[in-house]
Every structure is written in C-alpha cells, then in structure tokens.
Design a protein around this motif. Structure first.
Motif, short mmCIF file in Angstrom:
data_model
loop_
_atom_site.label_atom_id
_atom_site.label_comp_id
_atom_site.label_asym_id
_atom_site.label_seq_id
_atom_site.Cartn_x
_atom_site.Cartn_y
_atom_site.Cartn_z
N PHE A 1 12.06 17.56 8.96
CA PHE A 1 11.31 18.77 8.71
C PHE A 1 9.90 18.40 8.31
N ASP A 2 8.92 18.99 8.98
CA ASP A 2 7.52 18.77 8.62
C ASP A 2 7.10 19.94 7.75
N ASN A 3 6.88 19.69 6.48
CA ASN A 3 6.60 20.78 5.54
C ASN A 3 5.16 21.26 5.59
N GLY A 4 4.35 20.70 6.47
CA GLY A 4 2.98 21.15 6.62
C GLY A 4 2.01 20.51 5.64
N ALA A 5 2.51 19.73 4.72
CA ALA A 5 1.65 19.07 3.74
C ALA A 5 1.50 17.58 4.08
N GLY A 6 1.73 17.25 5.35
CA GLY A 6 1.60 15.86 5.76
C GLY A 6 2.78 15.00 5.37
N ARG A 7 3.87 15.62 4.96
CA ARG A 7 5.05 14.87 4.54
C ARG A 7 6.25 15.32 5.36
N ARG A 8 6.97 14.37 5.91
CA ARG A 8 8.19 14.69 6.64
C ARG A 8 9.39 14.39 5.78
N GLU A 9 10.37 15.28 5.85
CA GLU A 9 11.58 15.13 5.06
C GLU A 9 12.78 15.17 5.99
N ASP A 10 13.76 14.26 5.73
CA ASP A 10 15.00 14.30 6.49
C ASP A 10 15.73 15.61 6.19
N CYS A 11 16.19 16.23 7.24
CA CYS A 11 16.90 17.50 7.09
C CYS A 11 17.95 17.56 8.19
N PRO A 12 19.21 17.24 7.86
CA PRO A 12 20.24 17.23 8.91
C PRO A 12 20.44 18.62 9.51
N ILE A 13 20.50 18.67 10.82
CA ILE A 13 20.71 19.93 11.51
C ILE A 13 22.21 20.19 11.59
N ARG A 14 22.66 21.30 11.07
CA ARG A 14 24.07 21.66 11.11
C ARG A 14 24.37 22.58 12.27
N CYS A 15 23.40 23.39 12.65
CA CYS A 15 23.64 24.35 13.72
C CYS A 15 22.29 24.82 14.28
N VAL A 16 22.22 24.95 15.58
CA VAL A 16 21.04 25.51 16.22
C VAL A 16 21.50 26.69 17.06
N VAL A 17 20.89 27.83 16.82
CA VAL A 17 21.27 29.04 17.53
C VAL A 17 20.05 29.59 18.24
N GLY A 18 20.23 29.97 19.48
CA GLY A 18 19.16 30.61 20.24
C GLY A 18 19.63 31.97 20.68
N ALA A 19 18.72 32.92 20.72
CA ALA A 19 19.08 34.27 21.15
C ALA A 19 17.96 34.83 22.00
N SER A 20 18.34 35.66 22.95
CA SER A 20 17.36 36.27 23.83
C SER A 20 17.89 37.61 24.30
N ASN A 21 16.99 38.49 24.65
CA ASN A 21 17.39 39.78 25.21
C ASN A 21 17.69 39.68 26.70
N GLU A 22 17.24 38.61 27.33
CA GLU A 22 17.43 38.44 28.77
C GLU A 22 17.76 37.00 29.09
N LEU A 23 18.45 36.79 30.21
CA LEU A 23 18.69 35.44 30.70
C LEU A 23 17.40 34.92 31.32
N PRO A 24 17.17 33.61 31.28
CA PRO A 24 15.92 33.07 31.82
C PRO A 24 15.82 33.28 33.33
N GLU A 25 14.61 33.60 33.76
CA GLU A 25 14.36 33.81 35.19
C GLU A 25 13.25 32.92 35.72
N SER A 26 12.80 31.96 34.91
CA SER A 26 11.74 31.06 35.37
C SER A 26 12.20 29.62 35.19
#
Length: 89
Positions: A1-26
């Motif tokens: 995770f880049d906290n924006g203050a020039g410091r990166r912190e380890d942050c394990p990803i437990r879940c990534v969710v994506g959502a959209s109103n439409e299926l991709p067409e490009s």
C-alpha cells in the motif's frame, strides 16, 4: 500500500472485488475482465426487492464478527501458501 507520504507498507490482499454495470465491450476492458478467475453476473434488484433487502434483519452472531465465515482464515492461509509456491518465469 502506498500511503501517499512516500512510504510503502506491506498489506496482504485478502480479496479483490470488481463490479460493473455492463460487460466489457472493448479490447482494453477485455484484458481487465480476463484477470478475474471467478465471475458472477447478477440481475438488477427491483425496487420492491431492494426495500425487502434493506429490511432484512441481521442474524444474531453472539458477539462474533458478523462478516466472519467459518474456516475462512485457514482457507486464505492455504491459498496464500499455494500462491507463494508458484514459480513465475
């Protein structure tokens, strides 16, 4: 995770969710769509259904984390270990 203050912190990803109103067409969005291994298309919730959903009582959890699922931590640990064992060329 880049906290924006020039410091990166380890942050394990437990879940990534994506959502959209439409299926991709490009082509650009197809490349992103391909990255999701599990996909679930759902129909929109009707106005009446939304009101019923919002009025659904929360089950009694006896003080436990209401978002916790039995065995989830063990499953995540096993998947994480398997992912760490994958060798990238």
């Amino acid at each position: 995770f880049d906290n924006g203050a020039g410091r990166r912190e380890d942050c394990p990803i437990r879940c990534v969710v994506g959502a959209s109103n439409e299926l991709p067409e490009s082509d650009e969005l197809d490349a992103l769509y391909d990255r999701f291994l599990l996909r679930k298309e759902v129909l929109p919730v009707s106005d009446d259904g939304l009101l019923r959903l919002l009025g659904t009582p929360v089950p009694d959890t006896d003080g436990a984390d209401p978002g916790a699922l039995p065995g989830l931590d063990a499953a995540i640990a096993a998947l994480s270990a398997a992912a760490d064992a994958v060798e990238m060329p």
